[in-house]
Design an enzyme around this catalytic site. Sequence first.
Site, PDB file in Angstrom:
ATOM      1  N   GLY A  13       0.821  -1.208   0.000  1.00  0.00           N
ATOM      2  CA  GLY A  13       0.000   0.000   0.000  1.00  0.00           C
ATOM      3  C   GLY A  13       0.853   1.254   0.000  1.00  0.00           C
ATOM      4  O   GLY A  13       1.695   1.448   0.879  1.00  0.00           O
ATOM      5  N   GLY A  21      -0.431   4.415   0.079  1.00  0.00           N
ATOM      6  CA  GLY A  21      -1.221   5.554   0.514  1.00  0.00           C
ATOM      7  C   GLY A  21      -0.495   6.296   1.619  1.00  0.00           C
ATOM      8  O   GLY A  21       0.725   6.177   1.781  1.00  0.00           O
ATOM      9  N   PHE A  22      -1.242   7.036   2.425  1.00  0.00           N
ATOM     10  CA  PHE A  22      -0.620   7.817   3.500  1.00  0.00           C
ATOM     11  C   PHE A  22       0.104   6.904   4.497  1.00  0.00           C
ATOM     12  O   PHE A  22       1.194   7.221   4.957  1.00  0.00           O
ATOM     13  CB  PHE A  22      -1.680   8.642   4.230  1.00  0.00           C
ATOM     14  CG  PHE A  22      -2.255   9.750   3.386  1.00  0.00           C
ATOM     15  CD1 PHE A  22      -1.439  10.676   2.773  1.00  0.00           C
ATOM     16  CD2 PHE A  22      -3.622   9.868   3.213  1.00  0.00           C
ATOM     17  CE1 PHE A  22      -1.956  11.694   2.000  1.00  0.00           C
ATOM     18  CE2 PHE A  22      -4.162  10.883   2.442  1.00  0.00           C
ATOM     19  CZ  PHE A  22      -3.327  11.805   1.831  1.00  0.00           C
ATOM     20  N   GLY A  23      -0.529   5.786   4.853  1.00  0.00           N
ATOM     21  CA  GLY A  23       0.091   4.884   5.817  1.00  0.00           C
ATOM     22  C   GLY A  23       1.372   4.279   5.301  1.00  0.00           C
ATOM     23  O   GLY A  23       2.394   4.231   6.005  1.00  0.00           O
ATOM     24  N   VAL A  64      -2.032  -7.863  -4.411  1.00  0.00           N
ATOM     25  CA  VAL A  64      -1.807  -8.893  -3.397  1.00  0.00           C
ATOM     26  C   VAL A  64      -3.075  -9.716  -3.215  1.00  0.00           C
ATOM     27  O   VAL A  64      -4.180  -9.169  -3.123  1.00  0.00           O
ATOM     28  CB  VAL A  64      -1.395  -8.249  -2.058  1.00  0.00           C
ATOM     29  CG1 VAL A  64      -1.279  -9.304  -0.960  1.00  0.00           C
ATOM     30  CG2 VAL A  64      -0.078  -7.508  -2.222  1.00  0.00           C
ATOM     31  N   GLU A  82     -18.323  17.216   1.926  1.00  0.00           N
ATOM     32  CA  GLU A  82     -17.524  17.848   0.876  1.00  0.00           C
ATOM     33  C   GLU A  82     -18.197  17.706  -0.485  1.00  0.00           C
ATOM     34  O   GLU A  82     -18.251  18.666  -1.271  1.00  0.00           O
ATOM     35  CB  GLU A  82     -16.133  17.227   0.851  1.00  0.00           C
ATOM     36  CG  GLU A  82     -15.276  17.591   2.048  1.00  0.00           C
ATOM     37  CD  GLU A  82     -14.048  16.718   2.196  1.00  0.00           C
ATOM     38  OE1 GLU A  82     -13.134  17.118   2.920  1.00  0.00           O
ATOM     39  OE2 GLU A  82     -14.012  15.623   1.586  1.00  0.00           O
TER      40      GLU A  82
END
Length: 287
Positions: free
Chosen positions: A9, A11-13, A77, A169
Amino acid sequence: MTHHVVIVGAGFGGLAALHGLAGADVKITIIDQRNHHLFQPLLYQVGTATLATSEIAWPIRHLVRKRKEVTTLMGVVTQIDMQNRAVLLDDGGAECYDTLVLATGARHFYFGHDEWEPYAPGLKTLEDATSIRRRILLSFERAEREADPARREALLTFVIVGGGPTGVELAGAIAELAYQNLPGEFRHIDTRKARVVLIEAGPRILPSFTEDLSSYAHASLEYLGVEVHLGAAVSECSEEGVIYGDRRLAAKVILWAAGVRASDAAAWAELPSDNAGRARVETDRRI
């Protein structure tokens, strides 16, 4: 042999883990099913034609180009072989690890009604955003050519299910599009007569925020022209519209922002998980 860290992953993590390992004596492989990192908080602006896709997505390889210890792989994965410490990919490939970081994010959750997804798409990827943008803009275009008043009204009704940050949003951005940006560009419809309806099952929008911020957001949406409906859960989504509480609302654009479910990471690793698919944490500590 150098310690091998595999991060699934980007992303942010995943990028936070990558950043935290800077300078460590390890080699790193980062695996993602896409070749770009996505700034998800601005997806709603792509979905409402405010930003281009290139403004919120950057190639992963470019982001890590100066980190010579990092290898980037594009792959999907499918499973984690815990016994042999390997990540298995859908093309038959495998990547062995000494340490594994799973940062695979979340996906839409329809609370047991996955059949609603074709009628009420969620917003998690660039593909989602461009599809939603197409739905919104095509609905205005079709309304321009529609002679039947009831069908035109349905085409000009935009429903957002879920009053969390994404729902708020989206509702605000669609209202700005309809009431501020598009007026004057059509000849047979007045886009200012469009209805933007935000439906939240709970007693207030932004339930994870403080009550004063929730109240402020509610008032701001209504100032923009958004209809905020609280305390009524959606019980049906179809090509004709939605049913919430005891009301039926005809709408041709329905957007889902009511729930998320964790990725399949817990299932890959055969870990116990909660109802949202999140792996149960047994130990949470800083070293």
